[in-house]
Design a protein around this motif. Structure first.
Motif, PDB file in Angstrom:
ATOM      1  N   PRO A   1     108.483  88.157  11.576  1.00  0.00           N
ATOM      2  CA  PRO A   1     107.344  87.498  12.129  1.00  0.00           C
ATOM      3  C   PRO A   1     106.569  87.427  12.599  1.00  0.00           C
ATOM      4  N   ALA A   2     107.379  88.137  14.216  1.00  0.00           N
ATOM      5  CA  ALA A   2     106.431  88.341  15.375  1.00  0.00           C
ATOM      6  C   ALA A   2     104.937  89.418  15.119  1.00  0.00           C
ATOM      7  N   LEU A   3     105.119  90.329  14.273  1.00  0.00           N
ATOM      8  CA  LEU A   3     104.194  91.235  13.358  1.00  0.00           C
ATOM      9  C   LEU A   3     103.500  90.927  12.574  1.00  0.00           C
ATOM     10  N   ALA A   4     102.152  89.662  12.853  1.00  0.00           N
ATOM     11  CA  ALA A   4     101.201  90.002  11.308  1.00  0.00           C
ATOM     12  C   ALA A   4     100.395  91.093  10.551  1.00  0.00           C
ATOM     13  N   VAL A   5     100.901  91.158   9.227  1.00  0.00           N
ATOM     14  CA  VAL A   5     100.301  92.134   9.000  1.00  0.00           C
ATOM     15  C   VAL A   5      99.168  91.896   7.828  1.00  0.00           C
ATOM     16  N   THR A   6      98.313  92.675   7.601  1.00  0.00           N
ATOM     17  CA  THR A   6      96.674  92.957   6.875  1.00  0.00           C
ATOM     18  C   THR A   6      96.355  93.756   6.809  1.00  0.00           C
ATOM     19  N   PRO A   7      96.029  94.089   5.695  1.00  0.00           N
ATOM     20  CA  PRO A   7      94.915  95.362   5.110  1.00  0.00           C
ATOM     21  C   PRO A   7      94.199  95.774   5.738  1.00  0.00           C
ATOM     22  N   HIS A   8      93.439  94.533   6.293  1.00  0.00           N
ATOM     23  CA  HIS A   8      92.109  95.179   7.261  1.00  0.00           C
ATOM     24  C   HIS A   8      91.827  93.522   8.318  1.00  0.00           C
ATOM     25  N   LEU A   9      90.758  94.469   9.176  1.00  0.00           N
ATOM     26  CA  LEU A   9      91.166  93.044  10.238  1.00  0.00           C
ATOM     27  C   LEU A   9      89.115  93.377  10.512  1.00  0.00           C
ATOM     28  N   GLU A  10      88.681  92.045  10.964  1.00  0.00           N
ATOM     29  CA  GLU A  10      87.100  92.188  11.597  1.00  0.00           C
ATOM     30  C   GLU A  10      87.676  91.106  13.158  1.00  0.00           C
ATOM     31  N   MET A  11      86.820  91.967  13.990  1.00  0.00           N
ATOM     32  CA  MET A  11      86.227  91.165  14.886  1.00  0.00           C
ATOM     33  C   MET A  11      84.914  91.163  15.254  1.00  0.00           C
ATOM     34  N   ASP A  12      84.325  90.573  15.144  1.00  0.00           N
ATOM     35  CA  ASP A  12      82.774  90.715  15.687  1.00  0.00           C
ATOM     36  C   ASP A  12      82.483  90.915  16.496  1.00  0.00           C
ATOM     37  N   PRO A  13      82.000  92.622  17.060  1.00  0.00           N
ATOM     38  CA  PRO A  13      81.230  93.060  15.493  1.00  0.00           C
ATOM     39  C   PRO A  13      81.519  94.188  15.059  1.00  0.00           C
ATOM     40  N   PHE A  14      83.267  94.383  14.947  1.00  0.00           N
ATOM     41  CA  PHE A  14      84.144  95.151  15.285  1.00  0.00           C
ATOM     42  C   PHE A  14      84.927  95.376  13.415  1.00  0.00           C
TER      43      PHE A  14
ATOM     44  N   HIS B   1      92.414 101.415   8.564  1.00  0.00           N
ATOM     45  CA  HIS B   1      93.418 102.401   8.311  1.00  0.00           C
ATOM     46  C   HIS B   1      92.505 104.373   8.180  1.00  0.00           C
ATOM     47  N   TYR B   2      91.817 103.677   7.157  1.00  0.00           N
ATOM     48  CA  TYR B   2      91.308 104.261   6.289  1.00  0.00           C
ATOM     49  C   TYR B   2      89.472 104.036   6.883  1.00  0.00           C
ATOM     50  N   LYS B   3      88.906 104.910   7.084  1.00  0.00           N
ATOM     51  CA  LYS B   3      87.502 104.391   7.356  1.00  0.00           C
ATOM     52  C   LYS B   3      86.863 103.563   5.836  1.00  0.00           C
ATOM     53  N   GLU B   4      85.870 102.557   6.380  1.00  0.00           N
ATOM     54  CA  GLU B   4      86.040 101.589   5.018  1.00  0.00           C
ATOM     55  C   GLU B   4      84.531 101.223   5.817  1.00  0.00           C
ATOM     56  N   PRO B   5      83.747 100.801   4.657  1.00  0.00           N
ATOM     57  CA  PRO B   5      81.876 100.777   4.562  1.00  0.00           C
ATOM     58  C   PRO B   5      82.720  99.230   5.365  1.00  0.00           C
ATOM     59  N   SER B   6      81.843  98.853   6.418  1.00  0.00           N
ATOM     60  CA  SER B   6      81.472  96.861   6.190  1.00  0.00           C
ATOM     61  C   SER B   6      80.197  97.186   6.751  1.00  0.00           C
ATOM     62  N   SER B   7      79.729  95.924   6.928  1.00  0.00           N
ATOM     63  CA  SER B   7      78.225  95.405   8.136  1.00  0.00           C
ATOM     64  C   SER B   7      79.048  95.203   9.430  1.00  0.00           C
ATOM     65  N   PHE B   8      79.779  95.727   9.924  1.00  0.00           N
ATOM     66  CA  PHE B   8      80.191  95.838  11.224  1.00  0.00           C
ATOM     67  C   PHE B   8      80.620  97.071  11.386  1.00  0.00           C
ATOM     68  N   TYR B   9      80.863  97.804  12.455  1.00  0.00           N
ATOM     69  CA  TYR B   9      81.284  98.920  13.054  1.00  0.00           C
ATOM     70  C   TYR B   9      82.744  98.758  12.883  1.00  0.00           C
ATOM     71  N   ASN B  10      83.110 100.149  12.199  1.00  0.00           N
ATOM     72  CA  ASN B  10      84.293 100.321  11.838  1.00  0.00           C
ATOM     73  C   ASN B  10      84.608 101.665  12.246  1.00  0.00           C
ATOM     74  N   ILE B  11      86.443 101.134  12.783  1.00  0.00           N
ATOM     75  CA  ILE B  11      87.144 101.881  13.558  1.00  0.00           C
ATOM     76  C   ILE B  11      88.753 101.901  12.543  1.00  0.00           C
ATOM     77  N   SER B  12      88.841 103.072  12.264  1.00  0.00           N
ATOM     78  CA  SER B  12      90.653 103.444  11.871  1.00  0.00           C
ATOM     79  C   SER B  12      91.034 104.249  12.565  1.00  0.00           C
ATOM     80  N   GLY B  13      91.946 104.778  11.926  1.00  0.00           N
ATOM     81  CA  GLY B  13      92.639 105.985  12.188  1.00  0.00           C
ATOM     82  C   GLY B  13      93.533 107.141  11.737  1.00  0.00           C
ATOM     83  N   HIS B  14      93.921 106.942  11.425  1.00  0.00           N
ATOM     84  CA  HIS B  14      93.977 107.902   9.590  1.00  0.00           C
ATOM     85  C   HIS B  14      94.313 109.429  10.128  1.00  0.00           C
ATOM     86  N   ILE B  15      93.540 110.201   9.921  1.00  0.00           N
ATOM     87  CA  ILE B  15      93.244 111.203  10.319  1.00  0.00           C
ATOM     88  C   ILE B  15      93.589 111.973  11.327  1.00  0.00           C
ATOM     89  N   HIS B  16      94.665 111.217  12.211  1.00  0.00           N
ATOM     90  CA  HIS B  16      94.175 112.067  13.879  1.00  0.00           C
ATOM     91  C   HIS B  16      93.653 113.732  14.062  1.00  0.00           C
TER      92      HIS B  16
END
Length: 210
Positions: free
Chosen positions: A115-128, A132-147
């Motif tokens: 319960p202490a860990l919220a889990v979601t497929p993606h998250l928006e916090m204006d303006p970001f 995990h993967y690069k995703e198209p968005s109206s906000f600036y996208n920040i991701s990881g995955h590729i090291h």
């Protein structure tokens, strides 16, 4: 090192994370906890100490920066539950006043999370937008995955490969936080900004690699 992205100041940390001070949010990706255990299960002797060190680094960051939120951009855990996962559950109990959110990655396959860990497929916090993967968005996208990593060449035939942050016009990628992950060489475009990590420092490599 501080950089400005979409009008917000982000601090790039040599521990391979970002601190968004305005939102009191610590952002990191790709811990791959349990990867050592996965190797041991297949007969390859890799010390559990690797992941304990990652957790200790994260603990030190939290104690230094005092974030209200910690945002994990996927691949928190490498495979199925083992002792390294239990270490992380104990870690969450120590910092139970902080909001931890996991943006699911391809390795996040556990059937149940605490319960202490919220889990979601993606998250928006204006303006970001965070994923995990690069995703198209109206906000600036920040991701990881590729090291991401970048090769810097010196005189003669000397070269060094560094984990790095890189930012394009609409998308940024952060390095893997986990020490037992390796890097994948990126090919930044002409207008991308690249920041390498070496010897405990973040270094602006934008002009060096172009």
């Amino acid at each position: 090192m501080e950089v400005e992205i979409s009008g917000e100041v982000l601090t790039l940390l040599p521990e391979r994370a970002i601190f968004w001070e305005k939102q009191q949010t610590l952002i990191l990706s790709d811990l791959h906890l349990g990867k050592a255990g996965h190797f041991r299960k297949h007969g390859i002797p890799v010390s559990r100490r690797i992941h304990l060190t990652d957790i200790q680094i994260l603990e030190a960051l939290i104690k230094r920066l005092h974030p209200k939120k910690v945002l994990l951009l996927g691949d928190l855990f490498h495979s199925f539950e083992n002792n390294e996962w239990k270490d992380f559950l104990n870690f969450l109990q120590v910092f139970d006043t902080i909001n931890f959110t996991l943006v699911e990655g391809n390795h996040d396959i556990l059937s149940e999370y605490p319960p202490a860990l919220a889990v979601t497929p993606h998250l928006e916090m204006d303006p970001f937008s965070f994923s995990h993967y690069k995703e198209p968005s109206s906000f600036y996208n920040i991701s990881g995955h590729i090291h991401p990593g970048v090769i810097v060449r010196g005189k003669g035939r000397q070269s060094i490969t560094m984990p790095c942050f890189y930012f394009s016009k609409n998308h940024g990628v952060i390095p893997a936080f986990g020490q037992f992950t390796g890097v994948k060489k990126i090919r930044p475009a002409k207008d991308d900004s690249v920041y390498g990590i070496a010897e405990g420092s973040v270094i602006d490599l934008t002009r060096v690699i172009h």
